[in-house]
Motif scaffolding. Structure first.
Motif, short mmCIF file in Angstrom:
data_model
loop_
_atom_site.label_atom_id
_atom_site.label_comp_id
_atom_site.label_asym_id
_atom_site.label_seq_id
_atom_site.Cartn_x
_atom_site.Cartn_y
_atom_site.Cartn_z
N UNK A 298 0.83 -1.20 0.00
CA UNK A 298 0.00 0.00 0.00
C UNK A 298 0.86 1.25 0.00
N UNK A 299 1.94 1.25 0.79
CA UNK A 299 2.83 2.41 0.81
C UNK A 299 3.47 2.62 -0.56
N UNK A 300 3.87 1.54 -1.19
CA UNK A 300 4.47 1.65 -2.52
C UNK A 300 3.46 2.16 -3.53
N UNK A 301 2.22 1.68 -3.41
CA UNK A 301 1.18 2.14 -4.35
C UNK A 301 0.90 3.62 -4.17
N UNK A 302 0.81 4.08 -2.91
CA UNK A 302 0.58 5.50 -2.64
C UNK A 302 1.73 6.33 -3.15
N UNK A 303 2.97 5.86 -2.92
CA UNK A 303 4.16 6.58 -3.41
C UNK A 303 4.13 6.70 -4.92
N UNK A 304 3.82 5.60 -5.61
CA UNK A 304 3.77 5.62 -7.08
C UNK A 304 2.69 6.57 -7.57
N UNK A 305 1.54 6.56 -6.87
CA UNK A 305 0.45 7.44 -7.30
C UNK A 305 0.82 8.91 -7.13
N UNK A 306 1.45 9.25 -5.98
CA UNK A 306 1.86 10.64 -5.74
C UNK A 306 2.95 11.06 -6.71
N UNK A 307 3.88 10.14 -6.99
CA UNK A 307 4.94 10.45 -7.94
C UNK A 307 4.37 10.72 -9.32
N UNK A 308 3.40 9.90 -9.72
CA UNK A 308 2.77 10.10 -11.02
C UNK A 308 2.05 11.44 -11.07
N UNK A 309 1.38 11.81 -9.97
CA UNK A 309 0.69 13.10 -9.93
C UNK A 309 1.67 14.26 -10.07
N UNK A 310 2.83 14.15 -9.40
CA UNK A 310 3.85 15.21 -9.51
C UNK A 310 4.40 15.28 -10.92
N UNK A 311 4.61 14.13 -11.53
CA UNK A 311 5.10 14.11 -12.91
C UNK A 311 4.08 14.72 -13.86
N UNK A 312 2.81 14.39 -13.64
CA UNK A 312 1.76 14.96 -14.49
C UNK A 312 1.69 16.49 -14.33
N UNK B 169 2.36 19.34 -17.13
CA UNK B 169 1.36 20.39 -17.38
C UNK B 169 2.00 21.78 -17.25
N UNK B 170 2.84 21.96 -16.23
CA UNK B 170 3.51 23.24 -16.04
C UNK B 170 4.44 23.56 -17.22
N UNK B 171 5.16 22.55 -17.70
CA UNK B 171 6.06 22.74 -18.83
C UNK B 171 5.28 23.13 -20.08
N UNK B 172 4.14 22.48 -20.29
CA UNK B 172 3.30 22.83 -21.43
C UNK B 172 2.80 24.26 -21.32
N UNK B 173 2.41 24.67 -20.10
CA UNK B 173 1.93 26.03 -19.88
C UNK B 173 3.03 27.05 -20.16
N UNK B 174 4.25 26.75 -19.71
CA UNK B 174 5.39 27.65 -19.96
C UNK B 174 5.65 27.78 -21.45
#
Length: 258
Positions: free
Chosen positions: A192-206, A210-215
């Protein structure tokens, strides 16, 4: 009149895996049954087998073998003494239990996959949960079993020694069947900890993408704006030069028109 509390352990819903406990409770009405009529329809202890209704009756018999509440193993012995086919009775009961769960298997499977998507996607062997169900079944005069209701959370209250023996045995066997291990819990927590970490990492990457596209979009808009501004400035300069050329009076002086 009596009904039977049948306990069933479901260890998996995908695939469906079910075990039926071979002991349980038979609960008897404390007034001899008669077909409902205007004169007896108001007698609940004649028509209802609920233990909570009949236990306060003066006719309630406390006996594990021949009482108003007795073990199913005692009922099996009584069936045999009457020359009845106990194996067929239980096959028919098992058939009712299985068909009942098959009828709702689609909903159970969908709920399981919704609650444990990571468990399904990783191909983990085994099941993430289990359930003990209480089936209330009544036999008619032809020994055909009829389902009265299914309790998804049957009572484990023990106000008699017989209750304690049956329910402790049920829970002990259930825990043995699901093969609980302390290490499994640690493994699940790590997963579960690994899954939460992967999900948060994916959200940060997304968010970063998005920020790069906006720039990039803002840079492109700025470049277009600057280009458009230069074109406008050059156009004004050219028009101004033409006006100056047209208003030159030949004396070397330049007249600006208002």
């Amino acid at each position: 009149k009596f009904d039977m509390r049948i306990y069933a352990l479901m260890t998996s819903c995908d695939p469906l895996r079910l075990y039926i406990y071979k002991d349980g409770l038979a609960r008897f009405a404390t007034i001899k049954y008669a077909k409902p009529s205007p004169s007896n329809v108001s007698k609940p202890r004649m028509h209802l087998t609920n233990y909570s209704i009949n236990k306060t009756s003066n006719e309630f018999v406390h006996d594990d073998i021949a009482g108003s509440k007795r073990r199913l193993t005692a009922m099996n012995a009584w069936f045999c003494s009457q020359g009845l086919d106990v194996d067929k009775i239980w096959r028919d009961i098992e058939d009712v239990v299985i068909k009942t769960l098959i009828s709702c298997h689609g909903v159970l499977k969908h709920s399981y996959q919704t609650c444990f998507p990571q468990h399904m996607s990783t191909g983990t062997v085994g099941s993430a949960c289990f359930e003990i169900l209480g089936f209330d079944i009544m036999l008619d005069s032809d020994l055909k079993p009829w389902l009265i209701e299914v309790n998804h959370s049957p009572s484990y209250h023990t106000d008699q020694e017989m209750d304690r023996d049956i329910k402790e045995g049920l829970l002990s066997d259930a825990l043995d069947m699901v093969n609980l291990d302390a290490l499994d819990r640690d493994k699940y927590v790590r997963s579960e900890k690994r899954r939460v970490h992967d999900r948060l990492t994916k959200q940060l990457q997304d968010k970063s993408r998005t920020r790069l596209k906006d720039d990039k979009s803002r840079t492109m808009l700025k470049d277009k704006s600057q280009t458009r501004s230069g074109l406008v400035t050059n156009s004004i300069s050219e028009e101004l030069a033409l006006e100056i050329g047209r208003t030159d009076d030949g004396t070397g002086a330049t007249c600006f028109l208002a």
